[in-house]
Design a protein around this motif. Structure first.
Motif, PDB file in Angstrom:
ATOM      1  N   TYR A 183      26.124  39.860  37.032  1.00  0.00           N
ATOM      2  CA  TYR A 183      25.175  39.910  35.926  1.00  0.00           C
ATOM      3  C   TYR A 183      24.716  41.343  35.749  1.00  0.00           C
ATOM      4  O   TYR A 183      24.141  41.947  36.670  1.00  0.00           O
ATOM      5  N   GLY A 184      24.976  41.900  34.553  1.00  0.00           N
ATOM      6  CA  GLY A 184      24.592  43.280  34.295  1.00  0.00           C
ATOM      7  C   GLY A 184      25.289  44.229  35.246  1.00  0.00           C
ATOM      8  O   GLY A 184      26.491  44.133  35.488  1.00  0.00           O
ATOM      9  N   MET A 185      24.506  45.147  35.818  1.00  0.00           N
ATOM     10  CA  MET A 185      25.051  46.144  36.729  1.00  0.00           C
ATOM     11  C   MET A 185      24.846  45.751  38.194  1.00  0.00           C
ATOM     12  O   MET A 185      25.089  46.559  39.090  1.00  0.00           O
ATOM     13  N   GLY A 186      24.414  44.508  38.427  1.00  0.00           N
ATOM     14  CA  GLY A 186      24.161  44.061  39.790  1.00  0.00           C
ATOM     15  C   GLY A 186      25.438  43.790  40.561  1.00  0.00           C
ATOM     16  O   GLY A 186      26.553  43.908  40.032  1.00  0.00           O
ATOM     17  N   PRO A 187      25.304  43.402  41.825  1.00  0.00           N
ATOM     18  CA  PRO A 187      26.483  43.092  42.640  1.00  0.00           C
ATOM     19  C   PRO A 187      27.137  41.795  42.169  1.00  0.00           C
ATOM     20  O   PRO A 187      26.519  40.989  41.465  1.00  0.00           O
ATOM     21  N   GLU A 188      28.364  41.587  42.545  1.00  0.00           N
ATOM     22  CA  GLU A 188      29.039  40.349  42.187  1.00  0.00           C
ATOM     23  C   GLU A 188      28.371  39.163  42.885  1.00  0.00           C
ATOM     24  O   GLU A 188      28.163  39.188  44.104  1.00  0.00           O
ATOM     25  N   VAL A 189      28.057  38.145  42.106  1.00  0.00           N
ATOM     26  CA  VAL A 189      27.499  36.922  42.696  1.00  0.00           C
ATOM     27  C   VAL A 189      28.616  35.945  43.071  1.00  0.00           C
ATOM     28  O   VAL A 189      28.435  35.089  43.943  1.00  0.00           O
ATOM     29  N   LEU A 190      29.750  36.064  42.410  1.00  0.00           N
ATOM     30  CA  LEU A 190      30.956  35.317  42.764  1.00  0.00           C
ATOM     31  C   LEU A 190      32.107  36.307  42.836  1.00  0.00           C
ATOM     32  O   LEU A 190      32.219  37.186  41.986  1.00  0.00           O
ATOM     33  N   ARG A 191      32.969  36.159  43.818  1.00  0.00           N
ATOM     34  CA  ARG A 191      34.054  37.129  43.934  1.00  0.00           C
ATOM     35  C   ARG A 191      35.317  36.485  44.503  1.00  0.00           C
ATOM     36  O   ARG A 191      35.264  35.604  45.355  1.00  0.00           O
ATOM     37  N   ASP A 192      36.415  36.941  43.941  1.00  0.00           N
ATOM     38  CA  ASP A 192      37.751  36.547  44.414  1.00  0.00           C
ATOM     39  C   ASP A 192      37.939  35.039  44.468  1.00  0.00           C
ATOM     40  O   ASP A 192      38.504  34.491  45.422  1.00  0.00           O
ATOM     41  N   LEU A 193      37.487  34.350  43.412  1.00  0.00           N
ATOM     42  CA  LEU A 193      37.647  32.895  43.364  1.00  0.00           C
ATOM     43  C   LEU A 193      39.057  32.555  42.882  1.00  0.00           C
ATOM     44  O   LEU A 193      39.453  32.932  41.781  1.00  0.00           O
ATOM     45  N   THR A 194      39.814  31.864  43.712  1.00  0.00           N
ATOM     46  CA  THR A 194      41.152  31.404  43.357  1.00  0.00           C
ATOM     47  C   THR A 194      41.258  29.927  43.736  1.00  0.00           C
ATOM     48  O   THR A 194      41.188  29.586  44.924  1.00  0.00           O
ATOM     49  N   PHE A 195      41.363  29.073  42.723  1.00  0.00           N
ATOM     50  CA  PHE A 195      41.464  27.636  42.973  1.00  0.00           C
ATOM     51  C   PHE A 195      41.936  26.954  41.698  1.00  0.00           C
ATOM     52  O   PHE A 195      42.020  27.573  40.630  1.00  0.00           O
ATOM     53  N   SER A 196      42.251  25.683  41.814  1.00  0.00           N
ATOM     54  CA  SER A 196      42.634  24.913  40.631  1.00  0.00           C
ATOM     55  C   SER A 196      41.983  23.541  40.687  1.00  0.00           C
ATOM     56  O   SER A 196      41.611  23.043  41.756  1.00  0.00           O
ATOM     57  N   ILE A 197      41.816  22.938  39.526  1.00  0.00           N
ATOM     58  CA  ILE A 197      41.326  21.569  39.391  1.00  0.00           C
ATOM     59  C   ILE A 197      42.406  20.788  38.663  1.00  0.00           C
ATOM     60  O   ILE A 197      42.761  21.123  37.526  1.00  0.00           O
ATOM     61  N   GLU A 198      42.917  19.785  39.320  1.00  0.00           N
ATOM     62  CA  GLU A 198      44.023  19.016  38.765  1.00  0.00           C
ATOM     63  C   GLU A 198      43.507  17.903  37.850  1.00  0.00           C
ATOM     64  O   GLU A 198      42.358  17.459  37.980  1.00  0.00           O
ATOM     65  N   PRO A 199      44.342  17.426  36.933  1.00  0.00           N
ATOM     66  CA  PRO A 199      43.962  16.263  36.125  1.00  0.00           C
ATOM     67  C   PRO A 199      43.672  15.057  37.020  1.00  0.00           C
ATOM     68  O   PRO A 199      44.281  14.894  38.082  1.00  0.00           O
ATOM     69  N   HIS A 200      42.717  14.237  36.605  1.00  0.00           N
ATOM     70  CA  HIS A 200      42.375  12.984  37.298  1.00  0.00           C
ATOM     71  C   HIS A 200      41.893  13.223  38.724  1.00  0.00           C
ATOM     72  O   HIS A 200      42.119  12.391  39.602  1.00  0.00           O
TER      73      HIS A 200
END
Length: 219
Positions: free
Chosen positions: A11-28
Protein backbone atom coordinates in the motif's frame (compact mmCIF):
# COMPACT_ATOMS: atom_id res chain seq x y z
CA UNK A 1 -9.89 -20.98 -12.12
CA UNK A 2 -7.45 -18.71 -10.24
CA UNK A 3 -3.69 -18.53 -10.64
CA UNK A 4 -1.21 -16.34 -8.75
CA UNK A 5 2.46 -16.27 -9.72
CA UNK A 6 4.99 -14.39 -7.56
CA UNK A 7 2.37 -11.84 -6.54
CA UNK A 8 3.28 -9.01 -4.20
CA UNK A 9 1.13 -6.25 -2.71
CA UNK A 10 2.04 -3.03 -0.95
CA UNK A 11 0.00 0.00 0.00
CA UNK A 12 1.56 3.26 -1.15
CA UNK A 13 5.27 3.40 -0.40
CA UNK A 14 5.06 1.02 2.56
CA UNK A 15 6.56 -2.47 2.79
CA UNK A 16 4.93 -5.38 1.02
CA UNK A 17 2.08 -6.82 3.06
CA UNK A 18 1.89 -9.85 0.76
CA UNK A 19 4.87 -11.21 -1.12
CA UNK A 20 5.79 -13.99 -3.50
CA UNK A 21 2.33 -15.57 -3.50
CA UNK A 22 2.20 -18.52 -5.90
CA UNK A 23 -0.86 -20.77 -5.77
CA UNK A 24 -3.92 -21.84 -7.71
CA UNK A 25 -7.60 -22.42 -6.97
CA UNK A 26 -9.13 -25.21 -8.99
CA UNK A 27 -12.75 -25.41 -10.18
CA UNK A 28 -15.14 -27.09 -7.71
CA UNK A 29 -12.63 -26.76 -4.83
CA UNK A 30 -12.99 -25.75 -1.16
CA UNK A 31 -10.32 -23.77 0.71
CA UNK A 32 -9.95 -22.17 4.12
CA UNK A 33 -7.77 -19.07 4.43
CA UNK A 34 -6.35 -18.54 7.90
CA UNK A 35 -3.54 -16.83 9.75
CA UNK A 36 -3.01 -14.32 12.57
CA UNK A 37 -4.80 -10.96 12.66
CA UNK A 38 -3.13 -8.51 10.32
CA UNK A 39 -1.62 -11.26 8.17
CA UNK A 40 -3.36 -9.93 5.05
CA UNK A 41 -6.33 -12.27 4.62
CA UNK A 42 -8.73 -9.48 3.66
CA UNK A 43 -6.15 -8.03 1.25
CA UNK A 44 -5.81 -11.43 -0.44
CA UNK A 45 -9.59 -11.74 -0.77
CA UNK A 46 -9.69 -8.28 -2.36
CA UNK A 47 -7.02 -9.36 -4.85
CA UNK A 48 -9.14 -12.41 -5.68
CA UNK A 49 -12.21 -10.18 -6.15
CA UNK A 50 -10.21 -7.76 -8.36
CA UNK A 51 -10.96 -4.81 -6.09
CA UNK A 52 -7.19 -4.52 -5.57
CA UNK A 53 -4.43 -4.78 -8.16
CA UNK A 54 -1.16 -6.52 -7.28
CA UNK A 55 1.99 -4.45 -7.04
CA UNK A 56 3.83 -7.15 -8.97
CA UNK A 57 3.35 -10.65 -10.30
CA UNK A 58 0.68 -12.33 -12.39
CA UNK A 59 -2.97 -12.87 -11.46
CA UNK A 60 -5.19 -14.90 -13.77
CA UNK A 61 -8.92 -15.28 -13.10
CA UNK A 62 -11.17 -17.58 -15.16
CA UNK A 63 -8.39 -17.86 -17.71
CA UNK A 64 -7.91 -14.07 -18.08
CA UNK A 65 -4.75 -12.30 -17.00
CA UNK A 66 -6.17 -9.33 -15.11
CA UNK A 67 -3.50 -6.71 -15.84
CA UNK A 68 -4.79 -4.36 -18.50
CA UNK A 69 -8.41 -5.56 -18.48
CA UNK A 70 -10.94 -2.87 -19.34
CA UNK A 71 -13.38 -1.83 -16.56
CA UNK A 72 -16.30 -3.59 -18.24
CA UNK A 73 -14.24 -6.80 -18.49
CA UNK A 74 -13.38 -6.59 -14.78
CA UNK A 75 -17.07 -6.03 -13.98
CA UNK A 76 -18.04 -9.10 -16.02
CA UNK A 77 -15.55 -11.26 -14.11
CA UNK A 78 -16.69 -9.92 -10.74
CA UNK A 79 -20.29 -10.85 -11.55
CA UNK A 80 -19.13 -14.48 -11.46
CA UNK A 81 -17.77 -14.03 -7.92
CA UNK A 82 -19.83 -13.86 -4.75
CA UNK A 83 -18.20 -12.12 -1.77
CA UNK A 84 -19.10 -11.62 1.88
CA UNK A 85 -17.26 -8.64 3.37
CA UNK A 86 -16.77 -8.17 7.11
CA UNK A 87 -18.49 -4.77 6.86
CA UNK A 88 -21.46 -6.36 5.00
CA UNK A 89 -21.90 -3.49 2.47
CA UNK A 90 -25.69 -3.65 2.40
CA UNK A 91 -27.45 -0.73 0.68
CA UNK A 92 -29.29 1.25 3.33
CA UNK A 93 -32.20 2.30 1.10
CA UNK A 94 -33.04 -1.28 0.10
CA UNK A 95 -34.91 -3.85 2.18
CA UNK A 96 -33.33 -7.16 3.16
CA UNK A 97 -35.19 -8.84 0.31
CA UNK A 98 -34.06 -6.19 -2.19
CA UNK A 99 -30.42 -6.38 -1.03
CA UNK A 100 -30.35 -10.14 -1.46
CA UNK A 101 -32.08 -9.95 -4.86
CA UNK A 102 -29.75 -7.21 -6.15
CA UNK A 103 -27.27 -9.52 -7.99
CA UNK A 104 -30.18 -11.06 -9.91
CA UNK A 105 -31.57 -7.64 -10.80
CA UNK A 106 -28.13 -6.59 -12.07
CA UNK A 107 -28.15 -9.71 -14.26
CA UNK A 108 -31.39 -8.44 -15.83
CA UNK A 109 -33.76 -11.02 -14.39
CA UNK A 110 -37.42 -10.13 -13.78
CA UNK A 111 -38.60 -10.32 -10.18
CA UNK A 112 -41.23 -12.92 -10.97
CA UNK A 113 -38.43 -15.32 -11.97
CA UNK A 114 -36.55 -15.08 -8.66
CA UNK A 115 -39.07 -14.13 -5.96
CA UNK A 116 -39.40 -17.70 -4.66
CA UNK A 117 -35.60 -18.26 -4.72
CA UNK A 118 -34.93 -15.15 -2.65
CA UNK A 119 -37.74 -15.86 -0.20
CA UNK A 120 -36.60 -19.44 0.38
CA UNK A 121 -32.97 -18.42 0.88
CA UNK A 122 -34.00 -15.73 3.39
CA UNK A 123 -35.97 -18.35 5.28
CA UNK A 124 -32.99 -20.72 5.25
CA UNK A 125 -30.66 -18.12 6.82
CA UNK A 126 -33.28 -17.19 9.41
CA UNK A 127 -34.39 -13.90 7.89
CA UNK A 128 -37.82 -14.90 6.62
CA UNK A 129 -39.51 -12.50 9.03
CA UNK A 130 -37.07 -9.68 8.21
CA UNK A 131 -37.49 -9.55 4.43
CA UNK A 132 -39.02 -6.06 4.46
CA UNK A 133 -36.65 -4.62 7.10
CA UNK A 134 -34.08 -1.97 6.21
CA UNK A 135 -30.41 -2.63 7.10
CA UNK A 136 -30.31 0.01 9.84
CA UNK A 137 -32.92 -1.98 11.78
CA UNK A 138 -31.00 -5.28 11.56
CA UNK A 139 -28.63 -6.63 14.20
CA UNK A 140 -25.03 -7.39 13.31
CA UNK A 141 -25.79 -11.08 12.97
CA UNK A 142 -28.79 -10.37 10.75
CA UNK A 143 -26.71 -8.13 8.50
CA UNK A 144 -24.12 -10.91 8.28
CA UNK A 145 -26.76 -13.41 7.16
CA UNK A 146 -28.21 -10.97 4.63
CA UNK A 147 -24.74 -10.40 3.16
CA UNK A 148 -24.19 -14.16 2.92
CA UNK A 149 -27.54 -14.68 1.21
CA UNK A 150 -26.75 -11.92 -1.30
CA UNK A 151 -23.40 -13.56 -2.11
CA UNK A 152 -25.03 -16.96 -2.63
CA UNK A 153 -28.22 -16.07 -4.50
CA UNK A 154 -26.70 -16.01 -8.01
CA UNK A 155 -24.83 -19.32 -7.50
CA UNK A 156 -21.43 -17.80 -8.34
CA UNK A 157 -18.52 -19.72 -9.85
CA UNK A 158 -16.37 -18.55 -6.92
CA UNK A 159 -17.46 -17.62 -3.40
CA UNK A 160 -15.19 -15.56 -1.13
CA UNK A 161 -16.24 -15.17 2.51
CA UNK A 162 -14.42 -13.07 5.13
CA UNK A 163 -15.21 -14.48 8.62
CA UNK A 164 -18.77 -15.42 7.54
CA UNK A 165 -19.75 -16.99 10.88
CA UNK A 166 -18.16 -14.38 13.13
CA UNK A 167 -21.44 -12.80 14.32
CA UNK A 168 -23.75 -15.79 14.57
CA UNK A 169 -24.34 -18.48 17.19
CA UNK A 170 -22.90 -22.02 16.76
CA UNK A 171 -26.21 -23.52 15.61
CA UNK A 172 -26.65 -20.96 12.84
CA UNK A 173 -22.97 -21.21 11.96
CA UNK A 174 -23.47 -24.92 11.24
CA UNK A 175 -26.49 -24.12 9.05
CA UNK A 176 -24.49 -21.56 7.10
CA UNK A 177 -21.64 -24.01 6.65
CA UNK A 178 -24.11 -26.56 5.32
CA UNK A 179 -25.24 -23.94 2.82
CA UNK A 180 -21.64 -23.31 1.72
CA UNK A 181 -21.11 -27.06 1.40
CA UNK A 182 -24.22 -27.47 -0.75
CA UNK A 183 -23.10 -24.60 -2.98
CA UNK A 184 -19.70 -26.28 -3.30
CA UNK A 185 -21.34 -29.59 -4.26
CA UNK A 186 -23.24 -27.77 -6.99
CA UNK A 187 -19.94 -26.66 -8.57
CA UNK A 188 -18.91 -23.41 -6.85
CA UNK A 189 -15.33 -23.00 -5.63
CA UNK A 190 -15.28 -21.69 -2.06
CA UNK A 191 -12.67 -19.71 -0.12
CA UNK A 192 -13.52 -18.97 3.53
CA UNK A 193 -11.27 -16.73 5.62
CA UNK A 194 -11.58 -17.65 9.29
CA UNK A 195 -9.79 -17.94 12.64
CA UNK A 196 -12.16 -20.68 13.80
CA UNK A 197 -10.26 -23.96 14.07
CA UNK A 198 -13.39 -25.89 15.04
CA UNK A 199 -15.05 -24.63 11.88
CA UNK A 200 -12.16 -25.77 9.70
CA UNK A 201 -12.05 -29.18 11.35
CA UNK A 202 -15.57 -29.89 10.05
CA UNK A 203 -14.33 -30.02 6.44
CA UNK A 204 -11.68 -31.96 4.59
CA UNK A 205 -10.43 -28.90 2.74
CA UNK A 206 -7.20 -27.28 1.65
CA UNK A 207 -5.87 -24.72 4.12
CA UNK A 208 -4.13 -21.55 2.94
CA UNK A 209 -2.15 -20.13 5.87
CA UNK A 210 -0.86 -16.55 5.67
CA UNK A 211 2.07 -15.70 7.93
CA UNK A 212 4.71 -13.03 7.55
CA UNK A 213 3.23 -11.93 4.25
CA UNK A 214 3.72 -15.36 2.68
CA UNK A 215 1.24 -18.12 1.89
CA UNK A 216 1.64 -21.74 2.90
CA UNK A 217 -0.67 -24.37 1.40
CA UNK A 218 -1.68 -27.53 3.30
CA UNK A 219 -3.78 -30.11 1.47
Amino acid sequence: MIRFENVGLRYGMGPEVLRDLTFSIEPHSFQFLTGPSGAGKTSLLRLLFLSLKPTRGLVSVFGREVTGLAPDEVAAIRRRIGIVFQDFRLLDHLTTYENVALPLRVMGREEASYRIEVTELLRWVGLGERASALPQTLSGGEKQRAAIARALIARPDLLLADEPTGNVDPTLARRLLKLFAELHKSGTSVVIATHDLALMDQFDATRFVLAGGRLHVYD
